[in-house]
Design an enzyme around this catalytic site. Sequence first.
Site, mmCIF file in Angstrom:
data_model
loop_
_atom_site.group_PDB
_atom_site.id
_atom_site.type_symbol
_atom_site.label_atom_id
_atom_site.label_comp_id
_atom_site.label_asym_id
_atom_site.label_seq_id
_atom_site.Cartn_x
_atom_site.Cartn_y
_atom_site.Cartn_z
ATOM 1 C CD GLU A 1 31.306 57.466 59.356
ATOM 2 O OE1 GLU A 1 31.083 57.937 60.102
ATOM 3 O OE2 GLU A 1 31.944 57.470 58.669
ATOM 4 C CB CYS B 1 25.283 62.976 62.100
ATOM 5 S SG CYS B 1 26.841 64.203 60.665
HETATM 6 P P1 NAD Z 1 17.810 55.599 60.880
HETATM 7 O O1 NAD Z 1 18.867 54.703 61.431
HETATM 8 O O2 NAD Z 1 16.404 55.829 61.181
HETATM 9 O O3 NAD Z 1 17.701 54.666 59.691
HETATM 10 C C1 NAD Z 1 19.130 55.005 58.620
HETATM 11 C C2 NAD Z 1 18.558 53.928 57.876
HETATM 12 O O4 NAD Z 1 18.667 52.414 58.609
HETATM 13 C C3 NAD Z 1 17.737 53.782 57.052
HETATM 14 O O5 NAD Z 1 17.979 53.790 55.090
HETATM 15 C C4 NAD Z 1 16.439 53.197 57.062
HETATM 16 O O6 NAD Z 1 15.399 52.469 56.237
HETATM 17 C C5 NAD Z 1 17.284 50.984 57.739
HETATM 18 N N1 NAD Z 1 16.965 51.439 59.106
HETATM 19 C C6 NAD Z 1 16.106 51.696 59.518
HETATM 20 N N2 NAD Z 1 15.944 50.755 60.697
HETATM 21 C C7 NAD Z 1 16.203 49.953 60.102
HETATM 22 C C8 NAD Z 1 16.273 48.352 60.777
HETATM 23 N N3 NAD Z 1 15.773 47.966 62.125
HETATM 24 N N4 NAD Z 1 16.649 47.589 60.037
HETATM 25 C C9 NAD Z 1 17.754 48.189 59.029
HETATM 26 N N5 NAD Z 1 17.386 48.754 59.008
HETATM 27 C C10 NAD Z 1 16.553 50.331 59.378
HETATM 28 O O7 NAD Z 1 18.398 57.274 61.065
HETATM 29 P P2 NAD Z 1 17.784 58.351 60.428
HETATM 30 O O8 NAD Z 1 17.061 58.617 60.919
HETATM 31 O O9 NAD Z 1 17.540 57.940 58.604
HETATM 32 O O10 NAD Z 1 19.294 59.231 60.392
HETATM 33 C C11 NAD Z 1 18.695 60.090 61.249
HETATM 34 C C12 NAD Z 1 20.357 59.531 62.102
HETATM 35 O O11 NAD Z 1 21.275 59.281 61.239
HETATM 36 C C13 NAD Z 1 20.969 60.306 63.516
HETATM 37 O O12 NAD Z 1 20.993 59.084 64.106
HETATM 38 C C14 NAD Z 1 22.305 60.734 62.620
HETATM 39 O O13 NAD Z 1 23.255 61.174 63.527
HETATM 40 C C15 NAD Z 1 22.409 60.147 61.952
HETATM 41 N N6 NAD Z 1 23.858 59.861 60.898
HETATM 42 C C16 NAD Z 1 24.477 60.319 61.294
HETATM 43 C C17 NAD Z 1 25.664 60.479 60.033
HETATM 44 C C18 NAD Z 1 27.198 60.376 60.165
HETATM 45 O O14 NAD Z 1 27.800 60.642 58.959
HETATM 46 N N7 NAD Z 1 27.682 59.451 61.021
HETATM 47 C C19 NAD Z 1 25.033 61.554 58.881
HETATM 48 C C20 NAD Z 1 23.883 61.366 58.624
HETATM 49 C C21 NAD Z 1 23.018 60.876 60.581
#
Ligand code: NAD
Length: 480
Positions: A226, A260
Site C-alpha cells: 500500500e 497517502c
Molecule cells: P516509510 O516507507 O518511510 O516507512 C514505512 C515503514 O517502513 C515504517 O514502519 C518504517 O520503519 C519502515 N521502513 C523505513 N525504511 C525501511 C527500510 N529501509 N527497510 C525496511 N523498513 C523500513 O513511509 P512513511 O514515511 O512512514 O509514510 C509515508 C509514506 O507512506 C507516503 O509515501 C504515503 O503515501 C505512504 N502511505 C501509503 C498508504 C496507503 O494505504 N497506500 C497509507 C499511508 C501512507
Amino acid sequence: MLHSTLPNSILPVAPSAEQINSTFEALSARTADQRRLSAKERIKRLDALYGEIWNRRDDLKVAMWEDFRKPAEEVDLTEIFVIKSEIKAVKKGVKRWMKPRRVTSGLALIGSASWIRPEAKGVVLIISPWNYPMQLVFRPLVAALAAGCTVVLKPSELTGKTSEIVAEIVAAVFPANEVSVVQGGVEEATHLLSLPFNHIYFTGSPAVGKIVMRAAAQHPCSVTLELGGKSPVIIDESAPVRATAKKIAWAKLSNAGQICVAPDYVFVPRHLELEFAKAFQIAMTELYPGDIETNKDYQRIVQDQHAKRLLDLVDDAVSKGAKLTYGGGGDANQCLVNPAILSDVPADSRIMEEEVFGPILPIIPYDTLDEVVEAVNSRPVPLALYIYSKRNRFVSQVLDRIQSGGASINNSVVHVSSNHLPFGGLGNSGIGSGHGEHGFKEFTHLRGVYEQRMKGAASLLMPPYTPRKTKVIDRLLRWL
Ligand code: NAD
C-alpha cells in the site's frame, strides 16, 4: 486476554535479533491451530481487540497529540471509528468468506468434484507508516486475524508514543504466539524482512516498498504494497467552484496533508484559476480560522526534517518561477508548515516530481482535457484520482483515459473509509488491496481441491497412443 498458552509480554523497543527470532518461531509454531479457528473464535478476537482499543481511547488521544498534535476529534473519526467500522464489516462477512466453495470440474474432468478452500497463509508481517499510526496497524491486523493468520506488527518509530500504546493493547489481548509487536526502525524492519514470513503487508513509501518486495523475493512470499504517490484532482468547468474548493481544502489540510490519498495537485480550467484559488483560500480560513500556529485543529508535521523538506519544496518551486499565491512559511523546529497555494509551477520543480505529503497545493491551469491526460499519464500511476464534474461524459472520459489505484467523483479522500471498495494502488502506488473482504483475501490462500469420484476418462487417453485414441483426442479437441 484470550485463553493463552503463552502469555504476552511487551518486547522492549528495538528488540535484539534473538528476541525477534524467537517471537517469529512462536508465531510460526501456532499457525496450524490458528488456521483452524472457527468464525466465532476469530470474531471473539476482533471483539477483544476493539474492547481494549476502547479502554485505551484517552491514552491513544494523548499519545497522538504528543506524537504530532493530532486533534482528539480526529483520533475518534479517522482512527478509532475506522477500526470499529472495519471490524463490524469483517464480523458480518467472515463466516461466509471462510466457507469452501464448490466449483464445476468441467466436462473434461467428468466424474469428479472440485472446490476452493480459503486458507490462512500462515505467519504474516504487517509494517506500517506513521501518518495514521493506529488505523494503518490495526486495519490490516483485523483482516489477518479474520483470515486466521498469526501476526507480527511493526508500527512506525516516528510516532513512538502511539506505537507504545499499540504494543500494550496487543499484549493485553493476544498471547505472544498469536500477535506480537516489534517496535523499532529500519534495523528491526530489515531483520524482520530476512525471516520467511508467508505474507508481508506493507504500507509506506514506494522507495521502501521496493526494498520490501526485494526481501520477499528471497523466501519467496506474497506481498501487499500500500504505497503513495501524486494523486491529481481534475476539475471540470461544470463543477461548482466554491463547494469543490471546500471539499479539496478539507482533504488537503486534514492531518496537515499527510495522507497517502491527499489531493496532491489540482488541474483547473484556465478561466477559473483565479476564482478557484480565491475560493480555496476562503475555504482554508473557514476550516482553520485565526492564527494557524495556535489553532488546535491544525496538525503538525511528524518530524522537523519532514517539515523542512516541505518548506524546501516551496522554496525550490519559487526559485524556478512559481508564485506563492497564498500562505507559505512555517517553522521547521516546531514541525509547523503553513497551508500554501502555488501557481505557475514549472514541471521540473521538485514539488511536481515528488509526493507532496503536506499542506501545499500546486494549481495547474488547463485548456484541454488532452493536456491533463498527457500530464498525468507521464507520471507513475497515482493511488487516487479525483474528478469534480456534473457531466457524466467528462467523468467517463477521464476514467477511461487515466489509470489510478482508486477514484472518487465529486469528493476526495473519503473513499478510503469504505469497507466494500477495494483500496490499493497500481504499479508505483502499490500491489493488492485492503479493506473488508479485499483485505481478508490478501491474507488468504485459495487452495484448489480436486477429487476423483468415479472412474475418469483420463485413463483412456494415456499412452500407448493407438489410432483409436488419436481419434478420440482429435474429437475431444473439436467438441469440448
Ligand atoms: P516509510 O516507507 O518511510 O516507512 C514505512 C515503514 O517502513 C515504517 O514502519 C518504517 O520503519 C519502515 N521502513 C523505513 N525504511 C525501511 C527500510 N529501509 N527497510 C525496511 N523498513 C523500513 O513511509 P512513511 O514515511 O512512514 O509514510 C509515508 C509514506 O507512506 C507516503 O509515501 C504515503 O503515501 C505512504 N502511505 C501509503 C498508504 C496507503 O494505504 N497506500 C497509507 C499511508 C501512507
